[in-house]
Design an enzyme around this catalytic site. Sequence first.
Site, PDB file in Angstrom:
ATOM      1  N   GLU A   1      53.334  62.924  53.469  1.00 16.20           N
ATOM      2  CA  GLU A   1      54.465  63.523  54.179  1.00 16.20           C
ATOM      3  C   GLU A   1      54.563  64.996  53.810  1.00 16.20           C
ATOM      4  O   GLU A   1      54.274  65.366  52.666  1.00 16.20           O
ATOM      5  CB  GLU A   1      55.766  62.799  53.803  1.00 16.20           C
ATOM      6  CG  GLU A   1      55.774  61.339  54.257  1.00 16.20           C
ATOM      7  CD  GLU A   1      57.076  60.604  53.957  1.00 16.20           C
ATOM      8  OE1 GLU A   1      57.974  61.203  53.326  1.00 16.20           O
ATOM      9  OE2 GLU A   1      57.184  59.428  54.346  1.00 16.20           O
TER      10      GLU A   1
ATOM     11  N   HIS B   1      61.119  60.379  57.856  1.00 14.60           N
ATOM     12  CA  HIS B   1      61.675  59.755  56.639  1.00 14.60           C
ATOM     13  C   HIS B   1      63.191  59.962  56.579  1.00 14.60           C
ATOM     14  O   HIS B   1      63.738  60.455  55.575  1.00 14.60           O
ATOM     15  CB  HIS B   1      61.008  60.329  55.383  1.00 14.60           C
ATOM     16  CG  HIS B   1      61.079  59.387  54.217  1.00 14.60           C
ATOM     17  ND1 HIS B   1      60.096  59.285  53.273  1.00 14.60           N
ATOM     18  CD2 HIS B   1      62.044  58.501  53.844  1.00 14.60           C
ATOM     19  CE1 HIS B   1      60.435  58.384  52.364  1.00 14.60           C
ATOM     20  NE2 HIS B   1      61.621  57.897  52.692  1.00 14.60           N
TER      21      HIS B   1
HETATM   22  N1  LIG Z   1      63.150  55.183  55.054  1.00 13.35           N
HETATM   23  C1  LIG Z   1      64.034  55.553  54.166  1.00 13.35           C
HETATM   24  O1  LIG Z   1      64.650  56.609  54.287  1.00 13.35           O
HETATM   25  C2  LIG Z   1      64.348  54.650  53.026  1.00 13.35           C
HETATM   26  C3  LIG Z   1      65.617  54.652  52.454  1.00 13.35           C
HETATM   27  C4  LIG Z   1      65.887  53.754  51.424  1.00 13.35           C
HETATM   28  C5  LIG Z   1      64.893  52.913  50.957  1.00 13.35           C
HETATM   29  N2  LIG Z   1      63.654  52.971  51.508  1.00 13.35           N
HETATM   30  C6  LIG Z   1      62.579  52.091  51.030  1.00 13.35           C
HETATM   31  O2  LIG Z   1      62.804  50.784  51.555  1.00 13.35           O
HETATM   32  C7  LIG Z   1      62.187  49.825  50.692  1.00 13.35           C
HETATM   33  C8  LIG Z   1      63.150  48.686  50.417  1.00 13.35           C
HETATM   34  O3  LIG Z   1      64.294  49.168  49.746  1.00 13.35           O
HETATM   35  P1  LIG Z   1      65.297  48.131  49.038  1.00 13.35           P
HETATM   36  O4  LIG Z   1      66.438  48.921  48.511  1.00 13.35           O
HETATM   37  O5  LIG Z   1      65.551  46.992  49.930  1.00 13.35           O
HETATM   38  O6  LIG Z   1      64.367  47.678  47.824  1.00 13.35           O
HETATM   39  P2  LIG Z   1      64.490  46.330  46.971  1.00 13.35           P
HETATM   40  O7  LIG Z   1      63.788  46.613  45.714  1.00 13.35           O
HETATM   41  O8  LIG Z   1      65.905  45.877  46.938  1.00 13.35           O
HETATM   42  O9  LIG Z   1      63.661  45.268  47.840  1.00 13.35           O
HETATM   43  C9  LIG Z   1      62.275  45.251  47.919  1.00 13.35           C
HETATM   44  C10 LIG Z   1      61.880  43.795  48.107  1.00 13.35           C
HETATM   45  O10 LIG Z   1      60.506  43.736  48.446  1.00 13.35           O
HETATM   46  C11 LIG Z   1      59.941  42.618  47.771  1.00 13.35           C
HETATM   47  N3  LIG Z   1      58.504  42.822  47.717  1.00 13.35           N
HETATM   48  C12 LIG Z   1      57.815  43.739  46.994  1.00 13.35           C
HETATM   49  N4  LIG Z   1      56.511  43.659  47.267  1.00 13.35           N
HETATM   50  C13 LIG Z   1      56.358  42.676  48.184  1.00 13.35           C
HETATM   51  C14 LIG Z   1      55.247  42.142  48.865  1.00 13.35           C
HETATM   52  N5  LIG Z   1      54.022  42.613  48.661  1.00 13.35           N
HETATM   53  N6  LIG Z   1      55.460  41.130  49.742  1.00 13.35           N
HETATM   54  C15 LIG Z   1      56.704  40.654  49.949  1.00 13.35           C
HETATM   55  N7  LIG Z   1      57.807  41.114  49.329  1.00 13.35           N
HETATM   56  C16 LIG Z   1      57.636  42.132  48.462  1.00 13.35           C
HETATM   57  C17 LIG Z   1      60.639  42.628  46.419  1.00 13.35           C
HETATM   58  O11 LIG Z   1      60.531  41.389  45.771  1.00 13.35           O
HETATM   59  C18 LIG Z   1      62.060  42.971  46.840  1.00 13.35           C
HETATM   60  O12 LIG Z   1      62.800  41.807  47.151  1.00 13.35           O
HETATM   61  C19 LIG Z   1      61.768  50.593  49.445  1.00 13.35           C
HETATM   62  O13 LIG Z   1      60.402  50.854  49.489  1.00 13.35           O
HETATM   63  C20 LIG Z   1      62.551  51.877  49.534  1.00 13.35           C
HETATM   64  O14 LIG Z   1      61.924  52.951  48.890  1.00 13.35           O
HETATM   65  C21 LIG Z   1      63.358  53.798  52.546  1.00 13.35           C
END
Ligand SMILES: NC(=O)c1ccc[n+]([C@@H]2O[C@H](COP(=O)([O-])OP(=O)(O)OC[C@H]3O[C@@H](n4cnc5c(N)ncnc54)[C@H](O)[C@@H]3O)[C@@H](O)[C@H]2O)c1
Length: 418
Positions: free
Chosen positions: A278, A301
């Site tokens: 990015e 993003h």
């Molecule tokens: N686009 C954006 O602006 C933005 C904003 C916030 C968060 N995010 C991203 O969104 C994602 C999720 O955020 P969250 O707060 O829900 O995180 P979280 O940690 O609460 O949830 C992630 C989940 O994914 C599961 N997981 C991990 N690897 C896995 C796999 N290979 N297969 C199946 N399940 C798997 C974990 O067990 C967990 O339950 C993160 O990567 C975060 O960085 C993006």
Amino acid sequence: MMMTMTTTDPYPTARLEDGDVRVLLLENIHTDGADFLRGKGFQVETRDGALGEDDLIEAIQGVHLLGIRSTTYITEKVLAAAPDLIAIGAFCIGTNQIDLAATTRQGIAVFNAPYSNTRSVVELAIAEIISLARRLHEKSTDMHAGVWNKSAAGSHEIRGRTLGIIGYGNIGSQLSVIAEALGLSVVFYDIDDKLALGNAKRCSTLEELLAVSDVVTLHVDGRPGNAGLFGADEMAQMKPRSLFLNLSRGIAVDTAALRENLESGHIAGAAVDVFPIEPKRQGDPFDSDLRGLKNVILTPHVGGSTEEAQQDIGRFVASKLRSYASYGGTSLSVNMPEINLAADASKHRLALVHRNAPGVLARINGLLGECGVNIEAQSLSTRGEIGYVLTDVLDEVGDDVLRELASLPETVRLRQLS
Ligand SMILES: NC(=O)c1ccc[n+]([C@@H]2O[C@H](COP(=O)([O-])OP(=O)(O)OC[C@H]3O[C@@H](n4cnc5c(N)ncnc54)[C@H](O)[C@@H]3O)[C@@H](O)[C@H]2O)c1
């Protein structure tokens, strides 16, 4: 509350009232954060931009609480030059910009806002699922180009479709609830054992989820094993003409394979908010395999970027900093062991960060006992190499006792809060 501060060693050398606590907030943090801290009597200075290492070292002198966002880098050199610093608030989600190991070694607590933008990401995902199903982006682009293409072909309702959520954490599970309310059936796959909300059904394998989903959406975290999680093999297992979303991690998806599947029509549309590479700064050029494709929504993003999320982050992190400064609370700290011992205005509190070694608690308590200090309440928590203990006592602890505690070989940082 009054607190006793450390300077160059773990022994407190100055006693500060809340009103003497100095806070520096950088990078245009939402004004609610500064307002909250000022309301608690702290002295707050705000600056719009990020600071480079040398400017930061100069600005941070005498500062007890520092607030940053994603572009101020907290290096070991900065920390070494900030003896009064007790906590850092990352007014964002990520903490990669902070040398966490160094903060922990120095007993400096770090806080962030892991949940403040969850709802924002969920709402964008919902908007995109409907937009892709109705080919909104394509139709709007045609209209801007002067093309009137009134056709129902390829446009669908989402009611009754199956949404497959990969990663059922904060975002995935909240998306599940809202998607069901819109009439989607939800299936999910998570590597952890997660509670299924509403009528959502757990899939025991990714293959099982891919075989039944009309829309597949990724919400996994950024653990190293997730690089390349979703590539050509996984896409081949998706139902023909299904939709794909990634608002989680750019590295999780093979974008070249996604392009091939979009061009062949196997995947009917995609929304992508995160990319393997990015641009670093506003205005820097962006490139991706996914540019120029029909029914593909690309966003920079911004899944979590709303004014509401920024406001929530401002309030959330400011309250964590205040709780730590005044009461020693470390709930949801990124690096410190978690303790949330209810504050009791009639007691004085010792907050001691120490190296996690056998017998430390016994030595602390033995020393307090020998000095005639009676413990009213106590809570210990450890995390890796660091331990943290809050001890409530009736009378203010004298400098002689504090000096003894500070001179324990395991003590990293000691404060007295009253
Ligand atoms: N686009 C954006 O602006 C933005 C904003 C916030 C968060 N995010 C991203 O969104 C994602 C999720 O955020 P969250 O707060 O829900 O995180 P979280 O940690 O609460 O949830 C992630 C989940 O994914 C599961 N997981 C991990 N690897 C896995 C796999 N290979 N297969 C199946 N399940 C798997 C974990 O067990 C967990 O339950 C993160 O990567 C975060 O960085 C993006």
